[in-house]
Design an enzyme around this catalytic site. Structure first.
Site, PDB file in Angstrom:
ATOM      1  N   ARG A 137       0.852  -1.180   0.000  1.00 27.47           N
ATOM      2  CA  ARG A 137       0.000   0.000   0.000  1.00 27.47           C
ATOM      3  C   ARG A 137       0.895   1.240   0.000  1.00 27.47           C
ATOM      4  O   ARG A 137       1.891   1.299   0.719  1.00 27.47           O
ATOM      5  CB  ARG A 137      -0.929   0.028   1.219  1.00 27.47           C
ATOM      6  CG  ARG A 137      -2.080  -0.969   1.153  1.00 27.47           C
ATOM      7  CD  ARG A 137      -3.089  -0.585   0.088  1.00 27.47           C
ATOM      8  NE  ARG A 137      -4.281  -1.429   0.070  1.00 27.47           N
ATOM      9  CZ  ARG A 137      -4.442  -2.484  -0.681  1.00 27.47           C
ATOM     10  NH1 ARG A 137      -3.448  -2.876  -1.474  1.00 27.47           N
ATOM     11  NH2 ARG A 137      -5.572  -3.166  -0.664  1.00 27.47           N
ATOM     12  N   ASP A 180       4.190  -0.048  -7.556  1.00 25.27           N
ATOM     13  CA  ASP A 180       2.866  -0.367  -8.097  1.00 25.27           C
ATOM     14  C   ASP A 180       1.771   0.335  -7.305  1.00 25.27           C
ATOM     15  O   ASP A 180       0.614   0.343  -7.725  1.00 25.27           O
ATOM     16  CB  ASP A 180       2.634  -1.876  -8.076  1.00 25.27           C
ATOM     17  CG  ASP A 180       1.359  -2.290  -8.796  1.00 25.27           C
ATOM     18  OD1 ASP A 180       1.159  -1.834  -9.940  1.00 25.27           O
ATOM     19  OD2 ASP A 180       0.559  -3.049  -8.216  1.00 25.27           O
ATOM     20  N   GLU A 222      -3.608   7.904  -5.503  1.00 20.32           N
ATOM     21  CA  GLU A 222      -3.832   7.222  -6.775  1.00 20.32           C
ATOM     22  C   GLU A 222      -5.099   7.741  -7.445  1.00 20.32           C
ATOM     23  O   GLU A 222      -6.118   7.908  -6.760  1.00 20.32           O
ATOM     24  CB  GLU A 222      -3.939   5.704  -6.548  1.00 20.32           C
ATOM     25  CG  GLU A 222      -2.656   5.092  -6.012  1.00 20.32           C
ATOM     26  CD  GLU A 222      -2.743   3.592  -5.797  1.00 20.32           C
ATOM     27  OE1 GLU A 222      -3.785   2.979  -6.145  1.00 20.32           O
ATOM     28  OE2 GLU A 222      -1.773   3.012  -5.280  1.00 20.32           O
ATOM     29  N   HIS A 265      -0.919   0.499 -10.286  1.00 20.07           N
ATOM     30  CA  HIS A 265      -1.596  -0.392  -9.332  1.00 20.07           C
ATOM     31  C   HIS A 265      -2.380  -1.479 -10.068  1.00 20.07           C
ATOM     32  O   HIS A 265      -3.542  -1.754  -9.768  1.00 20.07           O
ATOM     33  CB  HIS A 265      -2.533   0.394  -8.411  1.00 20.07           C
ATOM     34  CG  HIS A 265      -2.861  -0.334  -7.140  1.00 20.07           C
ATOM     35  ND1 HIS A 265      -3.309   0.303  -5.997  1.00 20.07           N
ATOM     36  CD2 HIS A 265      -2.800  -1.660  -6.809  1.00 20.07           C
ATOM     37  CE1 HIS A 265      -3.512  -0.587  -5.036  1.00 20.07           C
ATOM     38  NE2 HIS A 265      -3.212  -1.783  -5.509  1.00 20.07           N
TER      39      HIS A 265
END
Length: 387
Positions: A299, A323, A328, A347
């Site tokens: 995370r 990632d 986001e 992600h």
């Protein structure tokens, strides 16, 4: 049968009718997910259940999800296991007919909507008969709350459905920097036959911050490559006989700094909780081995992004493969976009074409049959700790 027993929403009825007209209202015939450990399964993909333990109770399910989410087809439109019934689907508390549901006494809540935190607590307060909450994702940070923590419900998740592809990404990220893939791409564009030395992964150390299902899947592949594995986890005693780990450390600041100093590749696969938010900051990067590679697939907020950028710009870190991010989508003004030593993915490194379908099918085809037979459910989650 399942449709007739529901508290139906207009949007759901319309969508279901469309699916029936298309001839797509059927049980999932998708092959078993390669991400699930087959040795743990009793029902999913086992075929005839005539010799299984008899049904002990019904599963009366409320789905806190988008009725139009095709990934939930196995639950919304498929043939559910014996003893299981879907009562209602909705995304918000006021979309449910609470009075009717109270009469039906639901005992299972399936959760896949990203904005489920508040309506989940509202449903638990209004429906005290609910015993079990299952989330379609591996991380449960989108539903954790004091209300959930204080409830009596048993919580499970989709742990294991996403680990294999994330482990492949981890090894790809290691190789990306070890073999200098950006240089290869540039040399091809320049038609340049310049040879250079590469690094070997064999003998290098992978430090795993958060040695859960994803961390162990990464360690499994790293072990095949001949890498050493240093794992950090809250309960190191669980790794006493783990053949994949060369060293296991407790979740302390001192141990984390030790891992940072010993690792050539630092993998963060920890969940987001109050304890892990900002876990990796300036002090940890200061302890990092020079020219280490940093990989985050857990995370984003677990890492202090400003401290990470500083370590990348100073040359302390060789590079980073990310990632997940604090915000986001990653804002266009983020400095990370401008750094040549950063590999960015949106992600999606666990996003196979069927990954969410498989997560729902795990609930329907494995844990539901266990629930109606009063057997132990897979993937129990500590709702207070958050993982």
């Amino acid at each position: 049968k399942n449709l007739l027993t529901m508290t139906l929403l207009p949007s759901f009825v319309t969508h279901a009718a469309k699916r029936i007209a298309q001839g797509s209202l059927h049980s999932s015939l998708r092959p078993l997910s390669s991400l699930t450990d087959p040795s743990m399964l009793r029902y999913w993909g086992k075929g005839n259940l005539q010799n299984a333990i008899p049904i002990q109770r019904e599963a009366r399910i409320v789905s806190l999800s988008d009725p139009n989410d095709d990934a939930n087809s196995a639950l919304n439109y498929g043939a559910l296991p014996e003893g299981a019934h879907l009562l209602a689907i909705g995304t918000k508390f006021d979309e449910f007919d609470i009075r009717t549901l109270q009469e039906q006494e639901p005992n299972v809540l399936f959760v896949s909507h990203p904005l489920a935190r508040k309506p989940l607590v509202q449903l638990l307060d209004a429906l005290p008969t609910v015993e079990w909450v299952h989330t379609r994702s591996a991380g449960i940070d989108f539903v954790t709350s004091p209300g959930l923590s204080a409830s009596k419900v048993y919580v499970t998740n989709a742990r294991g459905q996403f680990s294999s592809t994330l482990a492949e990404y981890c090894m790809m990220a290691c190789s990306y920097f070890a073999k200098s893939l950006p240089r290869l791409i540039q040399q091809k564009q320049d038609r340049n036959w310049g040879k250079y030395d590469v690094l070997e992964l064999r003998g290098a150390t992978l430090g795993v911050v958060g040695y859960g299902d994803i961390g162990r899947a990464c360690a499994k592949l790293a072990h095949v490559y001949g890498m050493k594995v240093v794992a950090l986890r809250r309960h190191p005693d669980l790794c006493v006989d783990d053949p994949l780990c060369d060293k296991v450390l407790p979740s302390t600041t001192e141990a984390l700094n030790e891992l940072m100093s010993e690792s050539d590749y630092i993998l963060v696969s920890a969940p987001l909780t109050d304890d892990t938010r900002g876990l990796i900051g300036p002090t940890q990067f200061a302890h990092a081995k020079d020219q280490a590679v940093f990989i985050n697939l857990g995370r984003g907020p677990v890492v202090d992004e400003d401290a990470l950028i500083a370590a990348l710009k100073s040359g302390k870190l060789k590079g980073a493969a990310l990632d997940v991010f604090t915000e986001e989508p990653l804002p266009v003004e983020s400095e990370l976009w401008d750094l040549d030593n950063v590999l960015i993915s949106p992600h999606n490194m666990d996003q196979t074409a069927t990954f969410m379908h498989e997560a729902t099918e795990f609930f329907v085809n494995e844990n539901l049959p266990r629930f109606v037979r009063k057997e132990e459910l897979l993937n129990h989650v500590d709702k207070v700790a958050g993982y």
